[in-house]
Design a protein around this motif. Structure first.
Motif, mmCIF file in Angstrom:
data_model
loop_
_atom_site.group_PDB
_atom_site.id
_atom_site.type_symbol
_atom_site.label_atom_id
_atom_site.label_comp_id
_atom_site.label_asym_id
_atom_site.label_seq_id
_atom_site.Cartn_x
_atom_site.Cartn_y
_atom_site.Cartn_z
ATOM 1 N N THR A 156 -76.057 -35.633 51.963
ATOM 2 C CA THR A 156 -75.233 -35.390 50.774
ATOM 3 C C THR A 156 -75.682 -34.113 50.066
ATOM 4 O O THR A 156 -76.484 -33.336 50.590
ATOM 5 C CB THR A 156 -75.287 -36.618 49.829
ATOM 6 N N TYR A 157 -75.133 -33.879 48.890
ATOM 7 C CA TYR A 157 -75.578 -32.831 47.960
ATOM 8 C C TYR A 157 -76.052 -33.533 46.700
ATOM 9 O O TYR A 157 -75.520 -34.597 46.335
ATOM 10 C CB TYR A 157 -74.414 -31.915 47.574
ATOM 11 N N ASP A 158 -77.001 -32.921 45.989
ATOM 12 C CA ASP A 158 -77.502 -33.535 44.755
ATOM 13 C C ASP A 158 -76.521 -33.396 43.595
ATOM 14 O O ASP A 158 -76.622 -34.127 42.615
ATOM 15 C CB ASP A 158 -78.867 -32.954 44.367
ATOM 16 N N HIS A 159 -75.528 -32.460 43.698
ATOM 17 C CA HIS A 159 -74.646 -32.205 42.555
ATOM 18 C C HIS A 159 -73.272 -32.879 42.674
ATOM 19 O O HIS A 159 -72.439 -32.719 41.795
ATOM 20 C CB HIS A 159 -74.466 -30.692 42.349
ATOM 21 N N THR A 160 -73.029 -33.640 43.753
ATOM 22 C CA THR A 160 -71.693 -34.220 43.920
ATOM 23 C C THR A 160 -71.619 -35.672 43.433
ATOM 24 O O THR A 160 -70.578 -36.311 43.552
ATOM 25 C CB THR A 160 -71.250 -34.166 45.400
ATOM 26 N N GLY A 161 -72.707 -36.190 42.898
ATOM 27 C CA GLY A 161 -72.705 -37.563 42.388
ATOM 28 C C GLY A 161 -74.085 -37.920 41.882
ATOM 29 O O GLY A 161 -74.988 -37.076 41.871
ATOM 30 N N ASN A 162 -74.252 -39.179 41.467
ATOM 31 C CA ASN A 162 -75.540 -39.589 40.894
ATOM 32 C C ASN A 162 -75.997 -40.929 41.459
ATOM 33 O O ASN A 162 -76.588 -41.748 40.761
ATOM 34 C CB ASN A 162 -75.431 -39.653 39.361
ATOM 35 N N SER A 163 -75.703 -41.160 42.746
ATOM 36 C CA SER A 163 -76.172 -42.387 43.399
ATOM 37 C C SER A 163 -77.701 -42.350 43.480
ATOM 38 O O SER A 163 -78.327 -41.321 43.226
ATOM 39 C CB SER A 163 -75.588 -42.483 44.809
ATOM 40 N N LEU A 164 -78.289 -43.476 43.857
ATOM 41 C CA LEU A 164 -79.756 -43.528 43.961
ATOM 42 C C LEU A 164 -80.265 -42.536 45.016
ATOM 43 O O LEU A 164 -81.310 -41.917 44.839
ATOM 44 C CB LEU A 164 -80.216 -44.954 44.301
ATOM 45 N N GLN A 170 -82.152 -34.984 43.834
ATOM 46 C CA GLN A 170 -82.353 -34.214 42.596
ATOM 47 C C GLN A 170 -83.837 -34.047 42.270
ATOM 48 O O GLN A 170 -84.241 -33.054 41.674
ATOM 49 C CB GLN A 170 -81.626 -34.918 41.434
ATOM 50 N N GLN A 171 -84.644 -35.034 42.674
ATOM 51 C CA GLN A 171 -86.082 -34.978 42.374
ATOM 52 C C GLN A 171 -86.863 -34.162 43.409
ATOM 53 O O GLN A 171 -88.053 -33.909 43.240
ATOM 54 C CB GLN A 171 -86.649 -36.407 42.329
ATOM 55 N N SER A 172 -86.215 -33.747 44.486
ATOM 56 C CA SER A 172 -86.896 -33.031 45.575
ATOM 57 C C SER A 172 -86.880 -31.514 45.327
ATOM 58 O O SER A 172 -86.313 -31.046 44.339
ATOM 59 C CB SER A 172 -86.201 -33.326 46.902
ATOM 60 N N ARG A 173 -87.453 -30.770 46.270
ATOM 61 C CA ARG A 173 -87.483 -29.296 46.168
ATOM 62 C C ARG A 173 -86.330 -28.654 46.933
ATOM 63 O O ARG A 173 -86.359 -27.459 47.239
ATOM 64 C CB ARG A 173 -88.804 -28.761 46.739
ATOM 65 N N ASN A 181 -85.968 -22.553 56.110
ATOM 66 C CA ASN A 181 -84.952 -23.456 56.673
ATOM 67 C C ASN A 181 -85.606 -24.641 57.371
ATOM 68 O O ASN A 181 -85.079 -25.758 57.340
ATOM 69 C CB ASN A 181 -84.047 -22.691 57.654
ATOM 70 N N ALA A 182 -86.760 -24.414 58.007
ATOM 71 C CA ALA A 182 -87.483 -25.507 58.676
ATOM 72 C C ALA A 182 -87.993 -26.514 57.647
ATOM 73 O O ALA A 182 -87.847 -27.736 57.836
ATOM 74 C CB ALA A 182 -88.647 -24.944 59.489
ATOM 75 N N GLU A 183 -88.574 -26.026 56.558
ATOM 76 C CA GLU A 183 -89.067 -26.929 55.501
ATOM 77 C C GLU A 183 -87.910 -27.706 54.875
ATOM 78 O O GLU A 183 -88.029 -28.904 54.597
ATOM 79 C CB GLU A 183 -89.788 -26.115 54.410
ATOM 80 N N HIS A 184 -86.797 -27.017 54.655
ATOM 81 C CA HIS A 184 -85.617 -27.664 54.074
ATOM 82 C C HIS A 184 -85.142 -28.814 54.962
ATOM 83 O O HIS A 184 -84.868 -29.922 54.494
ATOM 84 C CB HIS A 184 -84.498 -26.636 53.886
ATOM 85 N N ALA A 185 -85.053 -28.562 56.271
ATOM 86 C CA ALA A 185 -84.594 -29.597 57.208
ATOM 87 C C ALA A 185 -85.540 -30.795 57.208
ATOM 88 O O ALA A 185 -85.098 -31.950 57.231
ATOM 89 C CB ALA A 185 -84.471 -29.008 58.611
ATOM 90 N N THR A 186 -86.844 -30.531 57.152
ATOM 91 C CA THR A 186 -87.831 -31.624 57.117
ATOM 92 C C THR A 186 -87.671 -32.450 55.849
ATOM 93 O O THR A 186 -87.747 -33.689 55.884
ATOM 94 C CB THR A 186 -89.268 -31.052 57.218
ATOM 95 N N LEU A 187 -87.428 -31.777 54.717
ATOM 96 C CA LEU A 187 -87.214 -32.500 53.447
ATOM 97 C C LEU A 187 -85.985 -33.400 53.533
ATOM 98 O O LEU A 187 -86.025 -34.556 53.116
ATOM 99 C CB LEU A 187 -87.030 -31.498 52.289
ATOM 100 N N VAL A 188 -84.870 -32.861 54.066
ATOM 101 C CA VAL A 188 -83.633 -33.653 54.183
ATOM 102 C C VAL A 188 -83.867 -34.847 55.104
ATOM 103 O O VAL A 188 -83.431 -35.975 54.812
ATOM 104 C CB VAL A 188 -82.463 -32.784 54.697
ATOM 105 N N ALA A 189 -84.578 -34.614 56.219
ATOM 106 C CA ALA A 189 -84.851 -35.699 57.176
ATOM 107 C C ALA A 189 -85.713 -36.800 56.559
ATOM 108 O O ALA A 189 -85.633 -37.957 56.974
ATOM 109 C CB ALA A 189 -85.516 -35.137 58.424
#
Length: 407
Positions: A156-164, A170-173, A181-189
């Motif tokens: 998802t995106y952090d700005h398209t809603g406020n689900s848990l 929203q609390q992540s980096r 891009n590698a760090e971003h993918a690891t965070l999403v995973a």
């Protein structure tokens, strides 16, 4: 002359303009196109938007290209045809074409699991809300490359809603431009999915993950791959993840506060080179640069004799990939439309609150940029502005005004 001196005096790459013709010779009404420009002038005069550019092309030639208003509310410079804009999510179609180029070379299949390329996604869970708490359940099936392209990954995106789940985003980096891009993918995973892959259409960071897969498969940074395979062959000389200080006087800027909502507007600094090369929203570009990309799409994947993508591959991308069983969340896919591989696609003549043709495909950017390709009318349009709060209003207005001018 030394190599260094030669480099200093090397000509700055220029984006060659597409050919232009009188509107009437292209089946467009100049009177009605002038009415379109007048409509945008009225909004500029009202203080809705600092300035815009609008281009309409048909049958391989530009019939209308207007720059209206000011480039930035803080300066007196007029908006120019070569002003530079943050195109945000109009980055997505370029990256989607990039991943499909690798598909055409046999590096993967559309239904391959993305964990083949980013192993961290193998352990991902789905977050199910239960009495205000988040239960983590296993994946019913892996996320595929096709899921990323059509936004059915559960990301998802952090700005398209406020689900848990979105609160965890929203609390992540994830919003930092200082992570790779590698760090971003690891965070999403490492974050739970909003739903099971394939269940829903949720606009998301999926295309950022595609950008990372391009890096893994090609062995190059996303910017190097896009430049080498798409931007340089199309002579899109001014499209990149940032622009140089020599272009500081060409940057289009928004009002500090949105005229409709009063919300503070904060967009990234186009002169700053980010670490994160966001495949979902990081590019800056000009109207003519993006027009060259559009003309390539309208031509079925080729421009000036250079083929970027196969005609049948592009046809697949600009088709309905959701069908009747995928729930579409949010308002970004209008009535009478579906979503393909990187583009929204018109599937019905009616339903939508604006004119168009079956099979046209398009996307837009959060700060106010927009384009569409209409193969049936052999037409494309590009609109550039930096007014986040007005983007949906202008998208609908522009379509009505352009189609009113088609003879």
């Amino acid at each position: 002359m030394t190599l260094q001196t030669a480099a200093k005096h090397a000509p700055v790459p220029q984006t060659p303009p597409l050919p232009q013709a009188k509107p009437e010779s292209l089946g467009l009404s100049s009177v009605r196109l002038q009415r379109m420009s007048d409509a945008f002038k009225r909004d500029i005069d009202k203080g809705t938007i600092p300035g815009v550019t609008v281009m309409v092309a048909r049958r391989g030639q530009i019939g209308w290209f207007d720059a209206l208003g000011k480039q930035s509310p803080a300066a007196s410079a007029p908006m120019a045809q070569n002003s530079i804009f943050r195109i945000f999510s109009m980055t997505k179609p370029i990256v989607s074409i990039g991943i499909m180029m690798l598909l055409e070379e046999g590096h993967f299949l559309l239904n391959d699991a993305i964990s083949k390329f980013i192993p961290e996604f193998a352990d991902q869970k789905v977050g199910v809300e239960n009495n205000g708490k988040l239960d983590l359940v296993p994946l019913a099936r892996p996320i595929t490359i096709q899921d990323l392209l059509r936004h059915t990954s559960g990301i998802t995106y952090d700005h398209t809603g406020n689900s848990l789940v979105q609160q965890l985003y929203q609390q992540s980096r994830l919003r930092s431009r200082k992570i790779s891009n590698a760090e971003h993918a690891t965070l999403v995973a490492g974050l739970p999915l909003l739903c099971q892959p394939g269940a829903e259409w949720n606009y998301s960071r999926s295309t950022d993950i595609l950008g990372r897969i391009i890096e893994v498969v090609s062995g190059k940074s996303l910017s190097a791959f896009l430049t080498e395979r798409i931007l340089a062959p199309l002579q899109m000389a001014e499209t990149a993840f940032h622009t140089g200080a020599e272009n500081a006087d060409r940057l289009a800027e928004p009002f500090a506060a949105d005229p409709w909502s009063g919300d503070k507007v904060q967009l990234f600094n186009m002169l700053e080179k980010p670490v994160m090369e966001s495949g979902g929203g990081g590019l800056v570009s000009t109207t003519m640069d993006y027009a060259r990309f559009c003309q390539m799409l309208l031509n079925g994947g080729v421009l000036d004799g250079v083929r970027i993508i196969g005609r049948k591959t592009l046809q697949l991308m600009a088709s309905d990939h959701l069908g009747p069983n995928v729930r579409v969340q949010g308002t970004l896919v209008p009535p009478g439309h579906s979503f393909g591989l990187g583009f929204a696609v018109r599937t019905q003549e009616g339903m939508a609150p604006f004119a168009g043709s079956l099979g046209q495909f398009f996307w837009s950017g959060m700060a106010g940029t927009f384009f569409w390709i209409d193969p049936k009318e052999d037409l494309f349009a590009v609109f550039m502005s930096q007014g986040p709060g007005q983007r949906e209003y202008f998208r609908t207005l522009l379509r009505s005004l352009v189609y009113a001018a088609v003879e």
